[in-house]
Design an enzyme around this catalytic site. Sequence first.
Site, short mmCIF file in Angstrom:
data_model
loop_
_atom_site.label_atom_id
_atom_site.label_comp_id
_atom_site.label_asym_id
_atom_site.label_seq_id
_atom_site.Cartn_x
_atom_site.Cartn_y
_atom_site.Cartn_z
N HIS A 65 75.41 -24.21 -23.25
CA HIS A 65 76.61 -23.29 -23.69
C HIS A 65 76.48 -21.94 -23.51
O HIS A 65 77.54 -21.05 -23.20
CB HIS A 65 77.03 -23.87 -25.14
CG HIS A 65 78.35 -23.16 -25.84
ND1 HIS A 65 78.23 -22.08 -26.51
CD2 HIS A 65 79.48 -23.35 -25.38
CE1 HIS A 65 79.47 -21.51 -27.18
NE2 HIS A 65 80.29 -22.41 -26.26
N ILE A 91 81.24 -20.78 -30.97
CA ILE A 91 82.60 -19.97 -30.51
C ILE A 91 83.04 -20.67 -29.18
O ILE A 91 82.05 -21.34 -28.45
CB ILE A 91 82.44 -18.49 -30.45
CG1 ILE A 91 83.43 -17.85 -30.18
CG2 ILE A 91 81.24 -18.35 -29.35
CD1 ILE A 91 84.49 -17.87 -31.24
N HIS A 127 82.47 -25.69 -19.14
CA HIS A 127 82.17 -25.09 -20.67
C HIS A 127 83.11 -26.02 -21.55
O HIS A 127 82.46 -26.50 -22.31
CB HIS A 127 83.20 -23.71 -20.48
CG HIS A 127 83.38 -22.74 -21.83
ND1 HIS A 127 84.29 -22.08 -22.30
CD2 HIS A 127 82.41 -22.98 -23.09
CE1 HIS A 127 84.12 -21.75 -23.46
NE2 HIS A 127 82.84 -22.30 -24.04
N ASN A 155 79.20 -19.52 -21.53
CA ASN A 155 80.19 -18.57 -22.63
C ASN A 155 79.97 -17.59 -22.52
O ASN A 155 81.03 -16.56 -22.52
CB ASN A 155 79.94 -19.58 -23.78
CG ASN A 155 80.94 -19.03 -24.99
OD1 ASN A 155 82.40 -19.18 -24.79
ND2 ASN A 155 80.52 -18.13 -25.82
N HIS A 188 81.54 -28.45 -25.53
CA HIS A 188 82.25 -28.46 -26.77
C HIS A 188 82.91 -30.08 -26.96
O HIS A 188 82.60 -30.58 -27.94
CB HIS A 188 83.64 -27.85 -26.72
CG HIS A 188 83.48 -26.23 -26.89
ND1 HIS A 188 83.61 -25.53 -27.88
CD2 HIS A 188 83.02 -25.35 -25.82
CE1 HIS A 188 83.30 -24.45 -27.81
NE2 HIS A 188 82.82 -24.08 -26.57
#
Length: 945
Positions: A789, A945, A597, A793, A602
């Site tokens: 993602h 997010i 993740h 997520n 990110h």
Amino acid sequence: MKEMIVLNSAMLLSGRNGQLGSHRFLAPNPVPCSLRSDRPKQVGHCPLPSLDYKSSLVSWRQPGQTSLLKSRKGNRNFALKIAIPPTETSVKESALDDYDIDGEVILQKVSLLNFTDYSATIVDEASELRGKRVYLQLVSGDKIDPETGSGKTASEPTYLEWKPWDGPVAGDTHYPIKFKWNASLGFPGAFLIKNMHAREFFLKSLTLFIPGQGDVRFHCNSWIAPSRDEKKDRVFFSNKSFLPEQTPVGLRILRELDLVELRGDGKGERKVSDRIYDYDVYNDIGDPDKDPKLRREVLGGSKDFPYPRRCRTGRPPTKTAPEFESRVSFPDVNFIPPDERFPHTDFSDFGAHALNAVVNMIIPTLANLNDYAYQSFLEIEELYIKGFDSPLNSRKHLHSQKSPLQIIQGIVDAADDSPIIKFSRPQIMQGDDYAWRNDEEFARQTLAGVNPIVIESLQKFPPSSSLDEKMYGPQQSAITAQHIEKNLEGLSVNQAVTKKRLFILDYYDAYMPYVERVNKLSDDVKMYASRMLLFLTSEGTLIPVAIELCLPPTDGKEAVRKVFTPGRSGTEEGALWLLAKAHARVNDAGVHQLVSHWLETHCITEPIIIATHRQLSSMHPLFKLLHPHFLDTMDINQSARSSLINAGGVIEQGFTTGKYSMEISSKAYKNWKFNEQGLPADLLKRGMAVPDPGAPHGLRLLIEDYPYAVDGLELWFALKEWVSDYLSLYYKDSEAIHRDKELQAWWDEIVNVGHGDLKDDPTRWYKMDSLDELVEAVTTIIWTTSAHHAAVNFGQYSYGGYMPNLPTMSRCFIPEKGTPEYEKLLKNPDAYFLDTVSTPTQATLIMAVLEILSKHANDEVYLGQVQGSTMDATDDDGVEKVFENFSANMVRIERDILERNTKCDVYKNRYGPAKVAYTLLYPNTSDLSKEGGVTGRGVPNSISI
């Protein structure tokens, strides 16, 4: 005698077309010089190295009041001999070809987070009573002003008729506008804007309605800072895309200067209004000034701890250690360029601020909870029924907080006399409360849970490690054929390996170097390095057949290698198996959060975003393609540095790896390769697929019912088709790729700066020599920010919202036979399980954060939706057609996924014993309801997010 003036370099961006008083300056006998040596020589400007782009501009004032502001200290001006001849007016040029261009400006006056800043609103509206506080000026794309070398402009700017006293509207406001234009000025290709108000506003778009020529759109989506903070005029280009060599002559200088401003000079502390994208290492995770125990390694810039780069803030160093950057305190946030914070119109859509608010307001109240083990599973279930009391237990208290803390009101359930912390029932519990205990469900989640990207085909038995056995013990696994052959449906181990029916989750190398250090952190933290073997049954489902838990040699003791195999509930073997699965799941949770993740979505994306803004002009077609996939990513990343991955943050409090968590992600980065991040390459690397020309997409999955891979491959190839069709509109051959200097600079900076710690290994990167490589690279980026993602997520609360299914802490070793602890285990296996996993404080800490991370925003933009996509930013021929095809493919994939989910007798891994349908890669393109929440479905464009 001819007058002489000094022409400041920034006048090339001035809003008055170089006008001083009533004179216009011309350069007699100028020395030609160009911005780039490969471009046609142009007159009236100097090479980029000789310019200082911090220079002041010609200020915009009323006619006849224009003045040349003083240059800043150290500014390098250049002098040109400029003759100012008597003013001559051509009747034909000035009157006969004059016409009006009507237009519409759409802007948002105030961010919702500043909604209660009434003082600034009053100043803005009062100042507007004087009028003419926002200036716009069109710039010709095809007609050059010889005085500046840039596009021609009208003699006077146009003023926006701001509507006084219409309130602090946190939404769209539409303004009609009328420009004076002349046919001799050519066709508008850009516009300049200056904001004389007290605070910024968010400019969404300008549309021109040109008589006889149709509409010209300018997609802006940018904060316009007040002139006291941003001296230069902002420039925006029309929605027409241009490769660098195709840039209209009137826009070439503006294109160059805008990029120079975005790059900055790498010096000083960034101000909130700075539109500057630059790089730095992760030296702001620790907080040694607060407590020496909060000192952490600098990630990035070293061989020991390589890491992608983050956005530079320029904050001063800590007092105790200059290699570390000082931290900001809540509610302040880390600097990111202002356009990386999108002005949502609903509090619940501010994911980064919601996360900060939860961590800093709600989580501290968890200290009142019992810090010992849960006494029963019923106690956990009460979190979803009753909730629990907290000092922040009333709406009255919450309403007393200032923004952005008001966001809390949208994410907690509060009333005057009721508990504020109450969790929704996660999907894993909605079918069967105890399905998580089932071995088939346990294994199914490796294919369709929140971390389906780690499982590998076992290539050799027994598995082994590459770590130094003197330090960490035997390299070869202790799992034997005798351990597992009883569960292989009559196959031998060698047969199962040959037939590609054995699989592994191998977390030995990832954790073993840290096991001893982690176990010394606290008496309440105990972890193993682990391996888990799984078998593909004849029904197409997986079952776990062995779990190996390992400890290194320490304090004179030999290395530990414990192997556990499945056992029935109520038996001794079953009790041990329950604990072994708990430890395996804790390790999986850690790798999921730190690597699958954070690191692989990110973290690796941020330097790509930075390079995109620094090297690709907003008029570049690739910028327009990528930009929608970067929305809010840098904002949520800065929030993560503040509250999640920082020393003492959520990850360190809630995960077994504690203070070593980020170091473990750095070690994983050593093995990261960009060209293995696309789904087909990833599946091949993990041995989960093999090339097969006769199979769909040329790949045959070893597990046909692998929901993540089946849905993901459909998405990947639809994305690749869209990217290929789009880029083929602009690049007709590989030579065009080579000639595109912005593109080459972009890729070079990603490899050598943004991911500079891995730059010396060419096997990790595409060479960017052909259109095929560009398509593969861009598809990989978009896949990472969207589908990858989404897969890791948005199911976090569905599976991790019930702690026993996905615990993040392990607090006890598995007891040795003959000890009192072993007797305690046999007497009550469930109680010992709860003693082993997360405490109430740790569990609710993680649950609160996972619920925030799993929520889709109300204004979420999903793959294939028009609004918020590349279609907003381009009006180029052919784009609409290929995007419509992409959208249609997304809707088709939705139908395919729903159809597969109805055939649970065929596709058993899509539901499993827990009855949780796999919809994490359901595009959700057709859903225009704008209703977010924890839905467990939908693939947004970006990591928001």
